[in-house]
Design a protein around this motif. Structure first.
Motif, short mmCIF file in Angstrom:
data_model
loop_
_atom_site.label_atom_id
_atom_site.label_comp_id
_atom_site.label_asym_id
_atom_site.label_seq_id
_atom_site.Cartn_x
_atom_site.Cartn_y
_atom_site.Cartn_z
N VAL A 147 12.56 3.91 8.19
CA VAL A 147 11.59 4.84 8.10
C VAL A 147 10.88 4.52 6.46
N ILE A 148 9.75 4.81 6.43
CA ILE A 148 8.90 4.74 5.27
C ILE A 148 8.40 6.20 5.15
N ILE A 149 8.75 6.92 4.02
CA ILE A 149 8.22 8.60 3.41
C ILE A 149 7.11 8.28 2.28
N ILE A 150 6.15 8.82 2.95
CA ILE A 150 4.84 8.90 1.93
C ILE A 150 4.78 10.48 1.63
N GLN A 151 5.24 10.77 0.50
CA GLN A 151 5.00 12.25 0.12
C GLN A 151 4.95 11.96 -1.26
N GLU A 152 3.95 13.37 -1.71
CA GLU A 152 3.90 13.43 -3.05
C GLU A 152 4.35 14.46 -3.71
N VAL A 153 5.09 15.52 -2.85
CA VAL A 153 5.77 16.44 -3.62
C VAL A 153 7.15 16.19 -3.66
N HIS A 154 8.07 16.94 -4.62
CA HIS A 154 9.39 16.55 -4.78
C HIS A 154 10.28 17.56 -3.93
N LEU A 155 10.52 16.79 -2.82
CA LEU A 155 11.13 17.52 -1.66
C LEU A 155 12.40 16.78 -1.06
N ILE A 156 12.54 15.72 -1.48
CA ILE A 156 13.71 14.71 -1.21
C ILE A 156 15.07 14.81 -1.86
N ASP A 157 16.08 15.37 -1.09
CA ASP A 157 17.07 15.79 -1.54
C ASP A 157 18.57 15.18 -0.85
N ALA A 158 18.97 14.34 -1.38
CA ALA A 158 19.96 13.49 -0.74
C ALA A 158 21.19 14.29 -0.15
N VAL A 167 19.60 3.78 9.79
CA VAL A 167 18.08 3.60 9.57
C VAL A 167 17.89 3.31 8.07
N GLN A 168 17.16 2.57 7.85
CA GLN A 168 16.85 2.08 6.31
C GLN A 168 15.65 2.72 5.88
N VAL A 169 15.61 3.02 4.42
CA VAL A 169 14.56 3.96 4.18
C VAL A 169 14.01 3.45 2.55
N VAL A 170 12.71 3.58 2.77
CA VAL A 170 11.80 3.35 1.57
C VAL A 170 11.03 4.55 1.45
N VAL A 171 10.65 4.69 0.10
CA VAL A 171 9.89 5.96 -0.34
C VAL A 171 8.66 5.58 -1.21
N CYS A 323 6.40 -1.84 0.69
CA CYS A 323 7.20 -0.79 1.58
C CYS A 323 7.68 -1.57 2.89
N VAL A 324 6.99 -2.19 3.67
CA VAL A 324 7.50 -2.84 4.80
C VAL A 324 8.37 -3.94 4.32
N GLU A 325 8.18 -4.98 3.17
CA GLU A 325 9.10 -5.69 2.65
C GLU A 325 10.44 -5.11 2.29
N GLY A 326 10.60 -4.00 1.69
CA GLY A 326 11.57 -3.38 1.56
C GLY A 326 12.48 -2.89 2.50
N VAL A 327 11.90 -2.32 3.59
CA VAL A 327 12.89 -1.97 4.76
C VAL A 327 13.18 -3.00 5.47
N LEU A 328 12.51 -4.41 5.46
CA LEU A 328 12.80 -5.29 6.24
C LEU A 328 13.95 -6.13 5.64
N ARG A 329 13.93 -6.16 4.43
CA ARG A 329 14.87 -6.73 3.53
C ARG A 329 16.28 -5.73 3.61
N GLN A 330 16.41 -4.56 3.67
CA GLN A 330 17.53 -3.91 3.98
C GLN A 330 17.84 -3.95 5.24
N MET A 331 17.05 -4.14 6.48
CA MET A 331 17.59 -4.42 7.75
C MET A 331 18.36 -5.71 7.85
N ARG A 332 17.72 -6.69 7.21
CA ARG A 332 18.45 -7.98 7.07
C ARG A 332 19.46 -8.38 6.30
N ARG A 333 19.95 -7.16 5.74
CA ARG A 333 20.93 -7.27 4.67
C ARG A 333 20.76 -7.95 3.40
N GLU A 334 19.61 -8.47 3.15
CA GLU A 334 19.28 -9.11 2.05
C GLU A 334 19.48 -8.37 0.85
N GLU A 335 19.49 -9.14 -0.38
CA GLU A 335 19.62 -8.22 -1.74
C GLU A 335 18.48 -7.21 -1.92
#
Length: 365
Positions: A147-158, A167-171, A323-335
């Motif tokens: 999942v890629i999150i596009i949000q301008e406001v401060h609402l992400i709270d882990a 599920v891999q995440v890039v913001v 963004c896409v490169e980031g989630v794909l690297r996570q999915m492929r367990r790359e650094e």
């Protein structure tokens, strides 16, 4: 008529009889049906269906033609189970009313398609924590790998958000801190370049037409505007706010046009700059002879404003690609690394900026 000769059934290249066609129409064409029509193995059909190399081009053409003739559609769910992935990326975003969000989404979809992935959009109607949690919950019901999150406001709270397993995440464009991989335009650097451009032209100070208070991007740009003026030894004047729309830029522009000492304005986006230009023109303030204007975004229409707008170019395509490169690297367990990756901006100088008017040329009201 209407029956299949048992000696020919299942033989590659054997004719398909009317009865079998009728049965197939009822149950849907299978991979075996395509293989039988072309006279190849089911494995070959599978390789063509999945886009693998190593298939003779003429055979590939015949298989694709047979798929079309029979109405065969590959079972994506079965392929996902076999591969362990759905080849789909979810995108969570707060509406599509701003140019930045639309162009970022377009760039993500283009980059994902280039990598062989589809995009599933999950819009969040109201920017609240409950709505964001609901969007993440829906992810668990959808076949997405990341999942890629596009949000301008401060609402992400882990602490309060529960991510679906695996599920891999890039913001994108958000103050997500170090918990996630974050990709953003260099908001501060672009703003400083815009303000410095106006100061270098000789303007004593720069007014700011800011975006909405709840916007992360607007906050970054306003903070950088203040910092650049302060470092130049100028006291930042009060800013005026809009909501990213041209209409809000027009309303704010009427206020700025009434201030005779206003000779330069940095608008937080090009759409508000458009409304500002209209307000200045309506109040008899010429651009750039009386007032210089710089925008932010470099939307395709900015070169057609009157006058053509000097602005900060955002590379939305690069944001989407990273963004896409980031989630794909996570999915492929790359650094991978959490934290912020900034995409550079650049100043595009057009006709809306110039040195300030001499005191004798300033309007008398």
């Amino acid at each position: 008529m209407g029956t299949v000769d048992s000696t020919s059934a299942g033989v590659p290249g054997a004719p398909v009889r009317n009865g079998e066609r009728a049965a197939r129409a009822t149950r849907g064409a299978s991979m075996a049906d395509v293989a039988r029509l072309v006279g190849v193995s089911s494995q070959t059909v599978s390789r063509v269906s999945n886009g693998y190399a190593g298939v003779n081009e003429e055979t590939r053409r015949q298989v694709l033609a047979a798929m079309k003739e029979l109405g065969y559609r590959p079972n994506s769910a079965a392929r996902a189970l076999k591969r362990g992935e759905f080849r789909t990326i979810g995108v969570i975003t707060f509406g599509l009313s701003t140019t930045g969000n639309v162009r970022t989404l377009e760039a993500i979809a283009t980059s994902a398609a280039h990598e062989g992935y589809a995009v599933t959009l999950l819009p969040v109607a109201v920017p609240t924590q409950d709505e964001v949690r609901g969007a993440f919950s829906r992810l668990g019901e959808l076949a997405v790998d990341a999942v890629i999150i596009i949000q301008e406001v401060h609402l992400i709270d882990a602490v309060t958000l529960s991510l679906p397993p695996n599920v891999q995440v890039v913001v994108a464009d958000s103050d997500a801190g170090d918990r996630y991989t974050v990709v953003d335009t260099d908001q501060a650097g672009g703003t400083r370049t815009a303000v410095r451009h106006l100061l270098d032209l000789g303007h004593r100070t720069v007014r700011h037409l800011a975006g909405p208070e709840e916007s992360y991007a607007a906050q970054r740009r306003a903070d950088a505007w203040r910092a650049e003026l302060t470092e130049a030894g100028r006291t930042p004047p009060p800013l005026v706010r809009g909501d990213w729309s041209a209409e809000s830029g027009y309303r704010a522009g009427l206020e700025l046009a009434s201030q005779e000492d206003c000779t330069a304005v940095f608008a937080a986006n090009d759409q508000m700059a458009l409304g500002l230009l209209r307000a200045l023109h309506g109040q008899g303030r010429r651009v750039p002879e009386d007032v210089s204007v710089v925008g932010f975004d470099d939307i395709p229409e900015s070169g057609s404003f009157l006058p053509p707008l000097t602005t900060i170019h955002q590379d939305f395509a690069e944001v989407g690609r990273r963004c896409v490169e980031g989630v794909l690297r996570q999915m492929r367990r790359e650094e991978t690394r959490h934290g912020l990756t900034l995409v550079p901006t650049r100043l595009v100088v057009r006709d809306s900026t110039a040195p300030p008017p001499s005191p004798s040329r300033r309007p008398v009201r």
